[in-house]
Design a protein around this motif. Structure first.
Motif, short mmCIF file in Angstrom:
data_model
loop_
_atom_site.label_atom_id
_atom_site.label_comp_id
_atom_site.label_asym_id
_atom_site.label_seq_id
_atom_site.Cartn_x
_atom_site.Cartn_y
_atom_site.Cartn_z
N LEU A 288 0.83 -1.21 0.00
CA LEU A 288 0.00 0.00 0.00
C LEU A 288 0.86 1.25 0.00
N LYS A 289 2.03 1.16 0.60
CA LYS A 289 2.95 2.30 0.58
C LYS A 289 3.36 2.63 -0.85
N ALA A 554 -3.48 -11.82 6.89
CA ALA A 554 -2.10 -12.27 7.15
C ALA A 554 -1.26 -12.23 5.88
N VAL A 555 -1.90 -12.34 4.73
CA VAL A 555 -1.18 -12.27 3.46
C VAL A 555 -1.13 -10.85 2.93
N TYR A 556 -2.27 -10.15 2.95
CA TYR A 556 -2.43 -8.95 2.12
C TYR A 556 -2.68 -7.64 2.87
N HIS A 557 -2.71 -7.65 4.19
CA HIS A 557 -3.18 -6.45 4.88
C HIS A 557 -2.41 -5.18 4.51
N TRP A 621 -2.08 -0.14 8.60
CA TRP A 621 -2.02 -0.41 7.16
C TRP A 621 -0.61 -0.67 6.63
N LYS A 622 0.39 -0.29 7.35
CA LYS A 622 1.77 -0.50 6.87
C LYS A 622 2.32 -1.88 7.22
N THR A 623 1.56 -2.67 7.97
CA THR A 623 2.08 -3.96 8.44
C THR A 623 1.07 -5.07 8.14
N PRO A 624 1.55 -6.30 7.97
CA PRO A 624 0.62 -7.43 7.86
C PRO A 624 0.11 -7.85 9.22
N LEU A 625 -0.94 -8.63 9.23
CA LEU A 625 -1.36 -9.27 10.46
C LEU A 625 -0.29 -10.28 10.86
N THR A 626 0.15 -10.21 12.12
CA THR A 626 1.26 -11.07 12.55
C THR A 626 0.83 -12.21 13.45
N THR A 641 -2.81 -9.28 16.28
CA THR A 641 -1.77 -8.26 16.36
C THR A 641 -1.34 -7.89 14.95
N TYR A 642 -1.00 -6.62 14.78
CA TYR A 642 -0.48 -6.11 13.53
C TYR A 642 0.89 -5.51 13.81
N GLY A 643 1.91 -6.02 13.11
CA GLY A 643 3.26 -5.57 13.37
C GLY A 643 3.65 -5.91 14.79
N ASP A 644 4.45 -5.04 15.41
CA ASP A 644 4.91 -5.27 16.78
C ASP A 644 4.12 -4.49 17.81
N ASP A 645 3.30 -3.52 17.35
CA ASP A 645 2.78 -2.53 18.29
C ASP A 645 1.27 -2.52 18.48
N VAL A 646 0.50 -3.06 17.54
CA VAL A 646 -0.95 -2.91 17.60
C VAL A 646 -1.60 -4.24 17.96
#
Length: 716
Positions: A288-289, A554-557, A621-626, A641-646
């Motif tokens: 998306l970036k 997990a693939v496309y977020h 939006w900048k990270t996939p579902l982790t 969780t998304y990335g390390d923070d959300v």
């Protein structure tokens, strides 16, 4: 990397014959192995043993290589010495086995090859000696089809490859993993005892071309590069199996499959991530970036919401029991000016970013006259007012888009021309579509639809600053062969046409969205509507089979924005829709009519839901579902969780939920803390934003359950 043998085909298959003769005489078995796997093919039977080395697991014991169903669709042969006594196989490289499959009844020979590289087993079935086992980049062979090639006799009816490999045994913990809709898990606890087919790239089938199994000791993901295929869920008493089936391709494309063995301690999200890694390696996952850098208006989806504004619909009715046809139902939702007034009020109430999409705005309203829907509806203000409102909405700082359709064509449309532009089935008859607002529709051939899109988009450029387009049905309908003598195409050609239409939207407007969503269009689209599930009223868009999990995210977020279907907009009466949007990263979709918006209770809910959704999506939006996990036995409480923070927790149950989590409202994972969520409540934690609907979270405690938010950004 292309996996291929280093011998010319003639030499290669003379080697196969020689080795087959030698193995038959000496009692040899053919063996290939890597650091992860060992595969042995028994010379006497042609059956396969497959071992995972660490930890040791016998994944397959005397597995059949596959089956082939002959063109009569009645005769099926095992690809083994028992089924085909003249079967030949042998080593043609250190890590590769080639197989020759003579079918005497057809006077034809088919070919297979298997190769191990690292943790991956590559398998191919072809009509000629196998060269390259796997393509390192996606190919789109559509174009140049003829009716004669489409009607040419099939070489085979169906082929199954390693049909008993991807399975969950009754004594194993774990799940079958199927990208049905957003994602689905199947296991023995669900008692799904009937065989079911999941067709590839259909909204009742697979959205992505992979599937797998995860257990504590071993996990595998199977990826295919083929269009004419489906996946069969086949339950047995002692094992649940996922069996791929490949059908005749008029282009005679080889059926390619790779199986990646992930080892122990992996789960369904790891399987989705492995498919994501596959896409990244093939450069098929633009972020998306990257898309935002080319389309600045995309920020309205990444920090705002997707809002459709219905204008007008005149819905034809089917004949009743007596044969009489009731008059159409007419819905005058609102005018073009009403939409601007609502958006102006939203702006005044703190709505900063959104994409406003016109719905039912054409000459006769929603789902009528396609592809001849222009000019804008004269009863609602016509072209002059439509253009003026687009200009004024843009001045408010919002993005403007419109709803369109090039899959359906109606007999009332001037371009229908006795159905000469319809998709033609193998029986020579035009394909029917659904019964929608304009009555019975037919399916428009994508070759013709592309021409109409070009014509209409050029005219749309006269209606003011429009920078987004939603093309209905484009990735909701399956891919078709078209047997028209004038505009024939295969499924590959259909895909090529539809991708060209996505590129046309990008050229004329920018933001490209479509219905449902399949992986073959994700790189060219900016958002999908309908790949998510609605647990309320639209069961056809809900995974009522197995357990719903967010594989797609997990693939496309971080590559495409994911919404629920337009019939499943966020409303106060369906609270779980908001929760599913949060699970998918927060993207908010709303359907707004002025009368509804001016209801104080509805407006208050909308504004709160908008602020919640927009604040979450701008942080994910900048990270996939982790990660994803269920926190309750009934699977109604979930944590992602998304990335390390959300971190996001949702409670879809009708009762309060109490538990512990490892996230404080504004903190990363740490010491466990108590969390009490209201029925249909939620918790969102990130470094600079927190949202909560409940009575307790760590040190925060409240007597009344309400929506609470905390935003640490100084500029907001």
């Amino acid at each position: 990397m292309n996996i291929q043998h280093r011998h010319i085909p003639y030499y290669c298959f003379m080697t196969v014959i020689a080795l087959s003769i030698l193995s038959g005489i000496a009692g040899w078995s053919v063996e290939i192995e890597s650091d992860y796997l060992k595969l042995t093919m028994d010379d006497a039977t042609g059956l396969i043993d497959l071992q995972q080395k660490d930890p040791f697991v016998l994944l397959g014991d005397q597995l059949v290589l596959g089956t082939i169903t002959l063109p009569d669709a009645k005769t099926t042969l095992d690809i083994s010495k028992a089924g085909i006594p003249s079967l030949m196989f042998g080593l043609t490289a250190k890590n590769r086995i080639d197989v020759v499959i003579p079918i005497e009844a057809l006077d034809k020979t088919f070919y297979m090859a298997l190769a191990l590289e690292g943790n991956t087993l590559y398998v191919i079935f072809d009509l000629k000696p196998v060269g390259v086992l796997w393509n390192s980049a996606k190919t789109f062979p559509g174009g140049g089809e003829t009716l004669e090639s489409l009607k040419s006799p099939a070489d085979f009816s169906a082929v199954r490859i390693l049909p008993n490999l991807i399975r969950l045994k009754k004594d194993e913990e774990g799940h079958l993993v199927v990208p049905y809709q957003e994602g689905t898990l199947i296991d023995f606890s669900q008692e799904l005892k009937k065989t079911r087919d999941f067709d590839l790239f259909q909204n009742s089938g697979l959205t992505m071309p992979f599937w797998g199994v995860c257990t504590p000791l071993h996990s595998e993901v199977c990826i295919i590069d083929y269009l004419y295929a489906h996946l069969c869920y086949h339950p047995e008493e002692d094992a649940l199996q996922l069996q791929p089936r490949f059908f005749h391709d008029p282009y005679k494309i080889p059926a390619r499959m790779q199986i990646r063995f992930l080892g122990k301690d992996k789960n369904y999200i790891d399987i989705a991530k492995e498919y994501r890694n596959y896409l990244i390696a093939r450069k098929e996952l633009p972020s998306l970036k990257e898309k935002l850098s080319k389309k600045p208006q995309l920020v309205h989806l990444l920090e705002g919401a997707n809002i459709k504004f219905p204008i007008y619909m005149k819905h034809e009715q089917r004949p009743d029991a007596s044969g009489a046809t009731p008059p159409p139902r007419v819905y005058n939702y609102q005018t073009f000016e009403d939409v601007y007034e609502v958006l102006n009020d939203m702006k005044a109430n703190g709505v900063e970013r959104l994409m406003a999409v016109w719905w039912g705005w054409g000459k006769e309203g929603y789902d009528r006259l396609h592809p001849d829907y222009l000019p804008p509806n004269p009863e609602r203000g016509g072209a002059p007012v439509f253009k003026k409102m687009n200009e004024q909405i843009t001045e408010l700082g919002f993005s403007v888009g419109f709803h369109d359709n090039y899959t359906d064509i109606y007999e009332a449309a001037p371009s229908f021309e006795n159905g000469s532009h319809c998709t033609v089935g193998p029986d020579g008859n035009n394909r029917r579509g659904g019964f929608w607002a304009g009555g019975q529709c037919w399916l428009l051939c994508s070759t013709e639809g592309l021409n109409y899109a070009q014509r209409n988009f050029e005219e749309m450029n006269n209606y003011g600053p429009i920078n987004a387009c939603f093309i209905d049905v484009l990735t909701a309908a399956p891919l078709f062969d078209c047997f028209s003598p004038v505009h024939p195409h295969t499924k590959w050609g259909d895909m090529k046409n539809k991708r060209a239409m996505m590129e046309l939207v990008d050229k004329h407007f920018g933001i490209m969205g479509t219905e449902h969503g399949f992986s073959w269009g994700a790189d060219l689209c900016d958002y999908f509507e309908g790949v998510g599930h609605d647990p309320n009223t639209r069961n056809e868009f809900f995974s009522g089979y197995g357990v719903s999990v967010p594989l797609f995210a997990a693939v496309y977020h971080d590559a495409i924005v994911q919404y629920m279907h337009q019939g499943a907009a966020v409303t106060p009466n369906a609270p779980d829709r908001l929760l599913f949007n949060l699970r998918a990263g927060g993207a908010g979709y709303f359907n707004v009519v002025r009368d509804r918006y001016e209801n104080p209770e509805w407006k208050e809910y909308f504004l709160r839901a908008y602020q919640l959704s927009s604040n979450v999506i701008r942080r994910t939006w900048k990270t996939p579902l982790t990660s994803h996990m269920f926190l309750s036995g009934d699977k109604l409480v979930e944590k992602v969780t998304y990335g390390d923070d959300v971190m996001i927790v949702i409670n879809r149950s009708n009762k309060e939920w109490q538990g512990t989590i490892e996230h404080q409202p504004h903190g990363q994972a740490g010491e466990p803390c108590d969390l009490v969520l209201a029925p249909h409540g939620f918790a969102v934690s990130s470094p600079d934003y927190a949202a909560f609907h409940g009575t307790k979270w760590g040190k925060m405690a409240f007597e009344i359950s309400e929506w609470y938010t905390s935003d640490r950004r100084d500029s907001r």
